[in-house]
Structures are given as C-alpha cells and as structure tokens.
Write a protein that holds these residues in place. Structure first.
Motif, PDB file in Angstrom:
ATOM      1  N   GLU A   1       7.206  -6.175   5.753  1.00  0.00           N
ATOM      2  CA  GLU A   1       6.805  -7.179   6.756  1.00  0.00           C
ATOM      3  C   GLU A   1       7.861  -7.290   7.845  1.00  0.00           C
ATOM      4  O   GLU A   1       7.540  -7.374   9.038  1.00  0.00           O
ATOM      5  CB  GLU A   1       6.594  -8.538   6.097  1.00  0.00           C
ATOM      6  N   LEU A   2       9.125  -7.288   7.450  1.00  0.00           N
ATOM      7  CA  LEU A   2      10.214  -7.395   8.420  1.00  0.00           C
ATOM      8  C   LEU A   2      10.354  -6.116   9.239  1.00  0.00           C
ATOM      9  O   LEU A   2      10.496  -6.153  10.462  1.00  0.00           O
ATOM     10  CB  LEU A   2      11.518  -7.681   7.674  1.00  0.00           C
ATOM     11  N   TRP A   3      10.284  -4.995   8.550  1.00  0.00           N
ATOM     12  CA  TRP A   3      10.504  -3.688   9.170  1.00  0.00           C
ATOM     13  C   TRP A   3       9.495  -3.425  10.300  1.00  0.00           C
ATOM     14  O   TRP A   3       9.857  -2.915  11.360  1.00  0.00           O
ATOM     15  CB  TRP A   3      10.400  -2.635   8.079  1.00  0.00           C
ATOM     16  N   TYR A   4       8.245  -3.809  10.095  1.00  0.00           N
ATOM     17  CA  TYR A   4       7.189  -3.438  11.040  1.00  0.00           C
ATOM     18  C   TYR A   4       6.618  -4.631  11.813  1.00  0.00           C
ATOM     19  O   TYR A   4       5.519  -4.543  12.340  1.00  0.00           O
ATOM     20  CB  TYR A   4       6.064  -2.726  10.290  1.00  0.00           C
ATOM     21  N   ASP A   5       7.365  -5.723  11.917  1.00  0.00           N
ATOM     22  CA  ASP A   5       6.804  -6.930  12.532  1.00  0.00           C
ATOM     23  C   ASP A   5       6.740  -6.878  14.061  1.00  0.00           C
ATOM     24  O   ASP A   5       6.177  -7.753  14.708  1.00  0.00           O
ATOM     25  CB  ASP A   5       7.566  -8.178  12.085  1.00  0.00           C
ATOM     26  N   GLY A   6       7.344  -5.856  14.658  1.00  0.00           N
ATOM     27  CA  GLY A   6       7.261  -5.698  16.106  1.00  0.00           C
ATOM     28  C   GLY A   6       8.330  -6.413  16.894  1.00  0.00           C
ATOM     29  O   GLY A   6       8.414  -6.228  18.119  1.00  0.00           O
ATOM     30  N   GLU A   7       9.170  -7.204  16.238  1.00  0.00           N
ATOM     31  CA  GLU A   7      10.155  -7.986  16.995  1.00  0.00           C
ATOM     32  C   GLU A   7      11.501  -8.148  16.302  1.00  0.00           C
ATOM     33  O   GLU A   7      12.494  -8.471  16.966  1.00  0.00           O
ATOM     34  CB  GLU A   7       9.592  -9.371  17.282  1.00  0.00           C
ATOM     35  N   SER A   8      11.597  -7.961  15.017  1.00  0.00           N
ATOM     36  CA  SER A   8      12.841  -8.186  14.295  1.00  0.00           C
ATOM     37  C   SER A   8      13.920  -7.191  14.738  1.00  0.00           C
ATOM     38  O   SER A   8      13.645  -6.169  15.375  1.00  0.00           O
ATOM     39  CB  SER A   8      12.619  -8.045  12.790  1.00  0.00           C
ATOM     40  N   GLU A   9      15.149  -7.510  14.368  1.00  0.00           N
ATOM     41  CA  GLU A   9      16.260  -6.608  14.656  1.00  0.00           C
ATOM     42  C   GLU A   9      16.041  -5.260  13.983  1.00  0.00           C
ATOM     43  O   GLU A   9      16.386  -4.209  14.524  1.00  0.00           O
ATOM     44  CB  GLU A   9      17.572  -7.241  14.166  1.00  0.00           C
ATOM     45  N   LEU A  10      15.428  -5.299  12.815  1.00  0.00           N
ATOM     46  CA  LEU A  10      15.140  -4.067  12.082  1.00  0.00           C
ATOM     47  C   LEU A  10      14.117  -3.217  12.830  1.00  0.00           C
ATOM     48  O   LEU A  10      14.283  -1.998  12.972  1.00  0.00           O
ATOM     49  CB  LEU A  10      14.637  -4.421  10.681  1.00  0.00           C
ATOM     50  N   TRP A  11      13.037  -3.832  13.298  1.00  0.00           N
ATOM     51  CA  TRP A  11      12.032  -3.100  14.073  1.00  0.00           C
ATOM     52  C   TRP A  11      12.655  -2.514  15.346  1.00  0.00           C
ATOM     53  O   TRP A  11      12.397  -1.366  15.709  1.00  0.00           O
ATOM     54  CB  TRP A  11      10.869  -4.020  14.436  1.00  0.00           C
ATOM     55  N   GLN A  12      13.473  -3.302  16.026  1.00  0.00           N
ATOM     56  CA  GLN A  12      14.095  -2.825  17.264  1.00  0.00           C
ATOM     57  C   GLN A  12      14.990  -1.624  17.010  1.00  0.00           C
ATOM     58  O   GLN A  12      14.993  -0.663  17.790  1.00  0.00           O
ATOM     59  CB  GLN A  12      14.876  -3.962  17.911  1.00  0.00           C
ATOM     60  N   ALA A  13      15.737  -1.674  15.919  1.00  0.00           N
ATOM     61  CA  ALA A  13      16.594  -0.535  15.574  1.00  0.00           C
ATOM     62  C   ALA A  13      15.754   0.697  15.265  1.00  0.00           C
ATOM     63  O   ALA A  13      16.119   1.831  15.606  1.00  0.00           O
ATOM     64  CB  ALA A  13      17.476  -0.892  14.377  1.00  0.00           C
ATOM     65  N   TYR A  14      14.621   0.483  14.626  1.00  0.00           N
ATOM     66  CA  TYR A  14      13.710   1.580  14.290  1.00  0.00           C
ATOM     67  C   TYR A  14      13.172   2.238  15.557  1.00  0.00           C
ATOM     68  O   TYR A  14      13.185   3.463  15.702  1.00  0.00           O
ATOM     69  CB  TYR A  14      12.571   1.014  13.445  1.00  0.00           C
ATOM     70  N   VAL A  15      12.726   1.423  16.495  1.00  0.00           N
ATOM     71  CA  VAL A  15      12.215   1.945  17.764  1.00  0.00           C
ATOM     72  C   VAL A  15      13.324   2.660  18.536  1.00  0.00           C
ATOM     73  O   VAL A  15      13.133   3.761  19.068  1.00  0.00           O
ATOM     74  CB  VAL A  15      11.611   0.811  18.614  1.00  0.00           C
ATOM     75  N   ASP A  16      14.500   2.045  18.594  1.00  0.00           N
ATOM     76  CA  ASP A  16      15.616   2.618  19.348  1.00  0.00           C
ATOM     77  C   ASP A  16      16.122   3.917  18.745  1.00  0.00           C
ATOM     78  O   ASP A  16      16.785   4.706  19.415  1.00  0.00           O
ATOM     79  CB  ASP A  16      16.761   1.605  19.444  1.00  0.00           C
ATOM     80  N   SER A  17      15.805   4.152  17.465  1.00  0.00           N
ATOM     81  CA  SER A  17      16.222   5.405  16.830  1.00  0.00           C
ATOM     82  C   SER A  17      15.463   6.599  17.391  1.00  0.00           C
ATOM     83  O   SER A  17      15.850   7.743  17.185  1.00  0.00           O
ATOM     84  CB  SER A  17      16.004   5.331  15.317  1.00  0.00           C
ATOM     85  N   GLY A  18      14.350   6.337  18.093  1.00  0.00           N
ATOM     86  CA  GLY A  18      13.547   7.404  18.674  1.00  0.00           C
ATOM     87  C   GLY A  18      12.642   8.101  17.688  1.00  0.00           C
ATOM     88  O   GLY A  18      12.027   9.125  18.007  1.00  0.00           O
ATOM     89  N   LYS A  19      12.506   7.542  16.482  1.00  0.00           N
ATOM     90  CA  LYS A  19      11.710   8.199  15.447  1.00  0.00           C
ATOM     91  C   LYS A  19      10.215   7.986  15.615  1.00  0.00           C
ATOM     92  O   LYS A  19       9.415   8.701  15.014  1.00  0.00           O
ATOM     93  CB  LYS A  19      12.151   7.707  14.067  1.00  0.00           C
ATOM     94  N   ILE A  20       9.816   6.977  16.367  1.00  0.00           N
ATOM     95  CA  ILE A  20       8.394   6.680  16.519  1.00  0.00           C
ATOM     96  C   ILE A  20       8.049   6.384  17.971  1.00  0.00           C
ATOM     97  O   ILE A  20       8.923   6.084  18.789  1.00  0.00           O
ATOM     98  CB  ILE A  20       7.969   5.474  15.651  1.00  0.00           C
ATOM     99  N   ILE A  21       6.754   6.460  18.263  1.00  0.00           N
ATOM    100  CA  ILE A  21       6.211   5.964  19.524  1.00  0.00           C
ATOM    101  C   ILE A  21       5.513   4.654  19.188  1.00  0.00           C
ATOM    102  O   ILE A  21       4.447   4.660  18.569  1.00  0.00           O
ATOM    103  CB  ILE A  21       5.211   6.950  20.146  1.00  0.00           C
ATOM    104  N   PRO A  22       6.112   3.510  19.539  1.00  0.00           N
ATOM    105  CA  PRO A  22       5.507   2.222  19.153  1.00  0.00           C
ATOM    106  C   PRO A  22       4.244   1.930  19.945  1.00  0.00           C
ATOM    107  O   PRO A  22       4.159   2.226  21.140  1.00  0.00           O
ATOM    108  CB  PRO A  22       6.606   1.210  19.480  1.00  0.00           C
ATOM    109  N   THR A  23       3.265   1.339  19.274  1.00  0.00           N
ATOM    110  CA  THR A  23       2.014   0.968  19.940  1.00  0.00           C
ATOM    111  C   THR A  23       1.871  -0.541  20.068  1.00  0.00           C
ATOM    112  O   THR A  23       0.878  -1.023  20.585  1.00  0.00           O
ATOM    113  CB  THR A  23       0.807   1.514  19.147  1.00  0.00           C
TER     114      THR A  23
END
Length: 454
Positions: A360-382
């Motif tokens: 829930e935290l990892w994929y919530d679209g706004e948490s620090e964890l989600w932001q780090a995930y997006v910034d890692s360049g591993k995904i194209i967020p929708t």
C-alpha cells in the motif's frame, strides 16, 4: 523500646503477608487487576490502530530477479524506506539473475520455504507467471488493496486469476516506433494514423533514398517489437479474450483475420524493402546504432531502450515515438503496452498483513517510497508523483493507456516457446527459404498444442 519496635515490625510484616495472600485468593480483585490490564492493552491498541510500527520486531523476506547495482532500489533503497516507515520491520531482499531466480523460486516453493514476497510476471509469461503460481495455490489474493484502484483495471487485468488480483504491476513498458523527426519534416511526412498512411510514409522515404526502417533480426526477439504492435490493433480489439480462448480451443492462430493478417502486414514491410532483408544478419544493438547514426528513418523498439535510442550518434536529429498504426482509416489506434512484473505475497507467509501494508505504501502514488521508486527510473508511472513528468516520447502511449486503448504483449498470454517458433518461421520467410504465412500460423498452433499438452 527496642523490644517494642521489634514486636511492631514483626506484626506489620505479618499483616502484610496475610494481606498479600488474601489478595491472591480474592477472585474479584484478580478480575479487577485483569480488567485494568485489558484496559491498558485496549488503550494501547486504540492509540496504535493498525500501525505495524507498534508491533514486535519482525523480518520480512523478498526475492526479486535482476542484478543489484550501486544504490539498488530493491536491495538498498526499499528496505531503508520500509524501516523508516515501519521501525519494527526488517525487509531483507535477495536479487538473483533471471535463470537463478527461476530455479531458486521453484525450489523454495516446492520445499515450503518461499520468501514472504516474490516477483511474478503478468498472465502466463515465464516460469514465475502469476496465473501459474496462483493456480498452484502459492499466492495470497490482494484484491482489497486500495492502490489497485489507482493502477486501474487495464493494469491489474494482467495479474488476475479467477477474479482475484494476486500481484501489483510495476508500471508499464511500451513497444512503439521511434522515428527521425528531421527526416519526416524534410519530406513532409506527418505521424501516420492508420496502416495505409504508414505504408505511404515508408514509400515516400524510400523514393527519396532513405531506408524507412532498420531492425536487428539476427536477435530474433526484436521481431516481436513490430508484430505485437500490429496484433494490438488487429487481434485483441476483435476479441480481448483471444489468448484465453486459445486454451479452450475456441480460437486458433490459424483463424482467418487474426495472425494471418498480422503476419501478412508485417511481411509486406520486407517484401517492399521497407525493412531491409539484410536485417537477418544485423544484431539488435547494430540496428539501434544505424538509427542513431541517421541511416534509417524508423525502428521498432521498446521504452526500455529509450536511453540507447536517444543517445548521440553520427547524425544530430530529434527523435519521436508513435504506436505503429495497424488500424484501418477511421478506426481506433491501440498501443502495445505491457504491465511490468511486480511483487506478490506468498500464501504461507506469516506476515501477510504487514506485506500488504508495505505494498500500500510502495504504490500509493505519493509516499517517499513511491517517489524513490519513480526516481529510480525503473518504471513509467501512470498515476501520482512522476506521471506528469514522464519522458515526452511516451506521452501519446500513456494517453492511450489511460483511455483503455492498449493491449498487453502477446507472449504474456502464450505458453513460453510459441513466440520462439513464430520468430524462427518468420526468420525463414525473411531469409527467402519459401516459408509462407500459412506455414507460420500452422507452426505457431502446433507449438501451442505441444506445449499445452505437456
């Protein structure tokens, strides 16, 4: 006086002793004590709610495929941010190369020693396919997660088995057509919106001495890059359940107007020289280099190769990216977009609820964890953070995805090996050995039947 004090002290201790015994034997006092203890516990639970950080320290294990790099997201960043949010949780992540991952996963599942969370592929793709593992009873359904609403049905569909969602998809991956904007502008070519316009663009380029498309077919997997884009426009709009129906016999690769049409259209590009038949001797990286050097106007490739395709080559030009339009004039264009492999929770985990909190935290679209995930360049967020700041090359694709006008990559719905048969037979066609479209569709069906029967 000393004697009196001694007598008083003994008397006091004796009374205290009897009072203590009396309290231990008094049921009502024991209940009051228990009630007080329960009240304290209730108060503690009320203040903590369901916060995992208030519980005893635990270790949650996770296994992913891939190679860990410096400041690796899964093995370093993710555990640190989980610990920050849930101080009682130690997340231990193991990352193994693909082949080792599949072998280790199979062994651990069979022995009952599976990690709490594992990486699974969409639909039937690979040895760790979500459908295969869910059907075998290895996965915990997670349909109630709030983050699934943000991801949307188009994303979660690839991780459904018998009505339940079993994994969280990790963003989208795109197949499309990279093109040289400068060449298109020079010859007055607009981005094609249907198949006839695409062929006309190829003809214009060819007539002006430009190789329209370069492909590295020596690495046969690249054949999928164009074929799956056409299938997204020709096969699945007619029947979104086409691949599922293959397994019941309701559909077949030999059905008229399905894969025969896809292969006829794609082989036309070779027949007309729009893709040079010498591509069979060209590797994938060589083809990319030819494109960045300005030796061809287009190439079919994925979002995962955007850094290489947008790198500086011998020619300096602006890149663009569009979905290959396999549609007829006036019909909807569909993109070929696959949901990336994502985390699932194993059925025997002792920490199912804690794992769900992490997801829930990892994929919530706004948490620090989600932001780090997006910034890692591993995904194209929708959705959420980063979705308004994706590579402009991908804008049209994300738009089609959010409109529901995209379909997954075909091999995700096939038993592994059918796509290899397709590539082998197409390679024979390109090489001029006499293989026909009918040979290809029949060969794909034979391989499918063989794999399903086994």
């Amino acid at each position: 006086m000393k004697k009196l004090l001694s007598i008083l002290l003994v008397a006091t201790l004796t009374m205290a002793l009897f009072a203590g015994c009396g309290q231990n034997d008094d049921t009502s006092n024991g209940e009051d004590s228990q009630a007080s203890s329960n009240q304290q516990t209730d108060n503690q639970e009320d203040s903590d709610d369901t916060d995992a950080s208030s519980e005893d320290e635990i270790t949650i294990t996770m296994m992913f495929s891939g190679t860990a790099a410096e400041n690796d997201f899964e093995t370093q960043v993710l555990p640190e941010l989980v610990k920050k949010e849930f101080p009682n949780i130690n997340l231990e992540v193991t990352k193994l190369p693909d082949d080792q991952y599949y072998t280790a996963l199979k062994t651990k599942l069979a022995s009952g020693e599976a990690p709490d969370m594992i990486l699974v592929q969409p639909k039937y793709a690979g040895a760790n396919s979500v459908i295969g593992l869910a059907e075998a009873g290895y996965l915990e359904p997670i349909s109630e997660l709030n983050v699934l609403d943000k991801i949307g049905e188009a994303g979660t569909d690839s991780f459904v088995y018998e009505g339940d969602v079993y994994a969280v998809p990790s963003g989208v991956t795109i197949l499309g057509t990279y093109y040289n904007k400068d060449m298109f502008d020079e010859y007055g070519i607009d981005i094609p919106t249907n198949w006839d316009e695409f062929l006309a663009a190829c003809e214009t380029l060819q007539q002006n001495g430009i190789q329209p498309i370069v492909m590295g077919d020596k690495d046969m997997y690249v054949m999928q890059f164009g074929l799956y884009q056409l299938a997204a426009n020709l096969v699945y709009p007619q029947n979104p359940s086409y691949d599922d129906d293959l397994r019941t016999g309701a559909t077949s690769y030999t059905d008229e107007g399905t894969w025969d049409k896809v292969l006829e259209m794609y082989t036309t590009l070779y027949d007309n020289g729009y893709i040079d038949t010498n591509s069979i001797g060209l590797g994938a990286q060589q083809a990319i280099q030819k494109f960045v050097d300005g030796e061809a106007a287009m190439t079919f490739d994925g979002s995962f190769n955007a850094p290489a395709i947008t790198a500086q080559g011998a020619a300096n030009f602006e890149r663009g990216y569009f979905p290959l339009p396999g549609n007829a004039e006036g019909e909807q264009i569909y993109a070929s977009m696959a949901m990336g492999a994502g985390p699932a929770i194993t059925k025997d985990s002792a920490y199912i609820e804690e794992c769900k909190q992490i997801l829930e935290l990892w994929y919530d679209g706004e948490s620090e964890l989600w932001q780090a995930y997006v910034d890692s360049g591993k995904i194209i967020p929708t959705y959420g953070y980063g979705s308004d700041n994706t590579n402009p090359l991908f804008d049209r694709f994300i738009e089609l995805y959010n409109e529901g006008n995209s379909y997954y990559w075909c091999n995700q719905g096939w038993p592994a090996g059918v796509e290899v048969e397709m590539e082998t037979l197409l390679s024979e066609y390109i090489g001029g050995v006499g293989t026909t479209v009918e040979d290809m569709t029949q060969g794909m069906q034979r391989k499918f039947d063989e794999l399903i029967d086994n």
